[in-house]
Design an enzyme around this catalytic site. Structure first.
Site, PDB file in Angstrom:
ATOM      1  N   GLU A   1       0.929   4.971   4.120  1.00  0.00           N
ATOM      2  CA  GLU A   1       0.222   4.160   5.113  1.00  0.00           C
ATOM      3  C   GLU A   1       0.645   2.702   5.043  1.00  0.00           C
ATOM      4  OE1 GLU A   1      -4.226   5.362   5.172  1.00  0.00           O
ATOM      5  OE2 GLU A   1      -3.406   5.983   3.234  1.00  0.00           O
TER       6      GLU A   1
ATOM      7  N   LYS B   1       2.663  18.051  -4.724  1.00  0.00           N
ATOM      8  CA  LYS B   1       1.475  17.464  -5.362  1.00  0.00           C
ATOM      9  C   LYS B   1       1.316  17.886  -6.816  1.00  0.00           C
ATOM     10  CE  LYS B   1      -0.871  15.590  -1.795  1.00  0.00           C
ATOM     11  NZ  LYS B   1      -1.463  14.253  -1.775  1.00  0.00           N
TER      12      LYS B   1
ATOM     13  N   GLU C   1      -7.458   7.401  -5.642  1.00  0.00           N
ATOM     14  CA  GLU C   1      -8.603   8.277  -5.442  1.00  0.00           C
ATOM     15  C   GLU C   1      -9.670   8.053  -6.511  1.00  0.00           C
ATOM     16  OE1 GLU C   1      -7.761  12.353  -4.591  1.00  0.00           O
ATOM     17  OE2 GLU C   1      -5.709  11.951  -3.903  1.00  0.00           O
TER      18      GLU C   1
ATOM     19  N   ASP D   1      -8.615  18.906  -4.717  1.00  0.00           N
ATOM     20  CA  ASP D   1      -8.421  17.587  -4.116  1.00  0.00           C
ATOM     21  C   ASP D   1      -8.869  17.640  -2.658  1.00  0.00           C
ATOM     22  OD1 ASP D   1      -7.655  14.917  -4.060  1.00  0.00           O
ATOM     23  OD2 ASP D   1      -5.659  15.378  -3.325  1.00  0.00           O
TER      24      ASP D   1
ATOM     25  N   GLU E   1      -1.593   8.093  -4.463  1.00  0.00           N
ATOM     26  CA  GLU E   1      -2.828   8.266  -3.715  1.00  0.00           C
ATOM     27  C   GLU E   1      -3.951   7.735  -4.582  1.00  0.00           C
ATOM     28  OE1 GLU E   1      -1.944  11.852  -0.561  1.00  0.00           O
ATOM     29  OE2 GLU E   1      -3.279  12.268  -2.250  1.00  0.00           O
TER      30      GLU E   1
ATOM     31  N   HIS F   1      -7.842   7.175   6.304  1.00  0.00           N
ATOM     32  CA  HIS F   1      -6.594   7.755   5.795  1.00  0.00           C
ATOM     33  C   HIS F   1      -6.126   8.907   6.676  1.00  0.00           C
ATOM     34  CE1 HIS F   1      -3.587   9.367   3.090  1.00  0.00           C
ATOM     35  NE2 HIS F   1      -4.226  10.525   3.036  1.00  0.00           N
TER      36      HIS F   1
ATOM     37  N   ARG G   1       6.234  12.961  -0.713  1.00  0.00           N
ATOM     38  CA  ARG G   1       6.062  13.166   0.729  1.00  0.00           C
ATOM     39  C   ARG G   1       7.167  14.023   1.346  1.00  0.00           C
ATOM     40  NH1 ARG G   1       0.781  12.014   1.114  1.00  0.00           N
ATOM     41  NH2 ARG G   1       0.318   9.936   0.321  1.00  0.00           N
TER      42      ARG G   1
ATOM     43  N   THR H   1      -0.929  14.484 -11.855  1.00  0.00           N
ATOM     44  CA  THR H   1      -2.094  13.734 -11.394  1.00  0.00           C
ATOM     45  C   THR H   1      -2.604  12.932 -12.579  1.00  0.00           C
ATOM     46  OG1 THR H   1      -2.718  15.459  -9.789  1.00  0.00           O
ATOM     47  CG2 THR H   1      -4.424  13.892 -10.446  1.00  0.00           C
TER      48      THR H   1
ATOM     49  N   GLN I   1       6.604  17.700   0.206  1.00  0.00           N
ATOM     50  CA  GLN I   1       5.408  18.202   0.879  1.00  0.00           C
ATOM     51  C   GLN I   1       5.661  18.478   2.360  1.00  0.00           C
ATOM     52  OE1 GLN I   1       1.996  15.648   0.416  1.00  0.00           O
ATOM     53  NE2 GLN I   1       0.716  16.842   1.793  1.00  0.00           N
TER      54      GLN I   1
ATOM     55  N   ASP J   1      -3.316  10.703  -7.479  1.00  0.00           N
ATOM     56  CA  ASP J   1      -2.690  11.987  -7.181  1.00  0.00           C
ATOM     57  C   ASP J   1      -1.293  11.715  -6.632  1.00  0.00           C
ATOM     58  OD1 ASP J   1      -2.563  14.759  -7.037  1.00  0.00           O
ATOM     59  OD2 ASP J   1      -3.271  14.805  -4.979  1.00  0.00           O
TER      60      ASP J   1
END
Length: 404
Positions: free
Chosen positions: A351, A246, A194, A119, A192, A126, A230, A250, A233, A226
């Site tokens: 975000e 993570k 992607e 990844d 996420e 971002h 948070r 996925t 992590q 993904d």
């Protein structure tokens, strides 16, 4: 594009400009097989290929795309040109029609065997947003960010097909107000948005792949979510990067759009300053004008523009192999979160809610900083195709289940 004898609806999700590949079954006791989406149908590719005496019939007569991926660019082009001919020349209609299945009646499967998974972190918007959130008094981008595509290895065994429920992960987290870590379900579960790429043609260990060789090695493109914890992590990522935050899941879309379908979507990437090192320079542009849409519980919350990505998939492939690392058929690599400059173009809740300080207010009156149990996220995308016909990527969807 030529017209099809299928009389496709002009607004059909999968027109002749797309013709994506997937793996489907028609019932619990039927073997999965390779299919091609066309309008409201799925074409049983092996069945049609055998009926028409195509030389690649054995290659696609499998419960996955693995052999087709490994066959290489000449075969990929042959299959795609044959499909276009079969679906546009009415002389083939009588032979092909029995191998069409109603798309609404099929079950989709993970389309290929996933080898390695990498990844990346390729969106400047971002990365800048994340830097401002977590390091407000420092430069938002790390010193290496504009010199190389930053990435990390993920867990290929937890890549799942769209529609698979996602169990809320559990692990260690340390709230800023606590003196020691606690163990329990993640409370800052995120998405996420992607774009993923799957390798077909492998490369030997010790050799590198040039930027311009991207279309010779990468078979196709698909959507990817993904999922990210948070809080897990944040506690684990120093000094070696993401791990349990993570690796729990996925999600990927079931339809793989061939790279050759995206010629009309190719654009120049944003200007790169400083100029990348020679191994990251190519002679043709590989920015891609994909327009993503993210829905949370049916509400559109973001429209990330993939054309804004700082590092291209071709550059990522070159960087991934420059040290001599080999490519394997089925290797997956992902773009990293796709975000644009606008507040409504951010590809993660981190975000969109600015780390929970500005919760999203949804049209139904509810608010979200991060995902709650029962939430469903659906990501879709389109790209320009030939003669104005859009290329559709289907969707990648997932619903959050409570921690076990």
């Amino acid at each position: 594009m030529p017209d099809s004898w299928l009389d496709l609806d002009p607004d059909a999700q999968f027109g002749l400009a797309t013709l994506p590949y997937g793996v489907f079954s028609t019932g619990p006791d039927t073997e999965p097989r390779v299919g091609v989406a066309v309008g409201e149908h799925v074409l049983d590719l092996a069945g049609a290929a055998r009926a028409l005496g195509a030389p690649f019939a054995d290659t696609v007569a499998r419960p996955d795309l693995d052999a087709l991926l490994a066959a290489g660019r000449p075969v990929w082009d042959q299959v795609r040109s044959s499909l276009t001919r079969w679906l546009t020349d009415s002389v083939h209609a009588e032979t092909v029609r029995p191998h069409l299945v109603d798309r609404s009646s099929v079950r989709m499967h993970l389309p290929f065997t996933v080898a390695d998974y990498v990844d990346f972190y390729a969106s400047e918007h971002h990365a800048t947003n994340v830097g401002r959130i977590f390091r407000p008094d420092q430069e938002p981008l790390t010193p290496n960010w504009k010199h190389l595509p930053i990435g990390y290895h993920g867990r290929s065994g937890t890549i799942v097909v769209s529609g698979t429920d996602i169990v809320r992960p559990t692990g260690q987290r340390k709230p800023p107000t606590e003196p020691a870590p606690v163990f329990g379900p993640s409370v800052r579960l995120d998405i996420e948005a992607e774009v993923g790429f799957v390798v077909g043609t492998p490369s030997p260990m010790g050799e590198r792949v040039e930027v311009d060789s991207f279309p010779d090695h990468v078979f196709g493109v698909f959507l990817l979510n993904d999922w990210s914890s948070r809080d897990l992590q944040a506690w684990e990522y120093v000094p070696l990067g993401p791990f349990l935050g993570k690796s729990f899941a996925t999600s990927v879309s079931p339809w793989v759009v061939p790279v050759s379908a995206l010629e009309a979507a190719r654009v120049e990437q944003p200007a790169q300053d400083p100029e990348p090192l020679p191994y990251l320079r190519g002679t043709r542009p590989w920015g891609l004008d994909l327009r993503l849409e993210v829905r949370l519980n049916g509400h559109v919350v973001s429209n990330p523009p993939f054309a804004q990505m700082y590092w291209t998939a071709a550059q990522q492939l070159a960087h991934m192999t420059v040290n001599g690392a080999s490519l394997r058929t089925g290797d997956v690599y992902a773009s990293g979160t796709v975000s644009g400059p606008g507040a409504d173009q951010r590809g993660s809740l981190l975000e969109l809610s600015w780390s929970g300080k500005e919760p999203l207010r949804l049209p139904d009156g509810t608010e979200r900083a991060f995902l709650e149990d029962g939430d469903e996220v659906v990501i879709t995308a389109t790209a320009p195709g030939p003669d104005g016909a859009p290329v559709h990527f289907g969707e990648v969807a997932g619903r959050i289940l409570p921690a076990r």
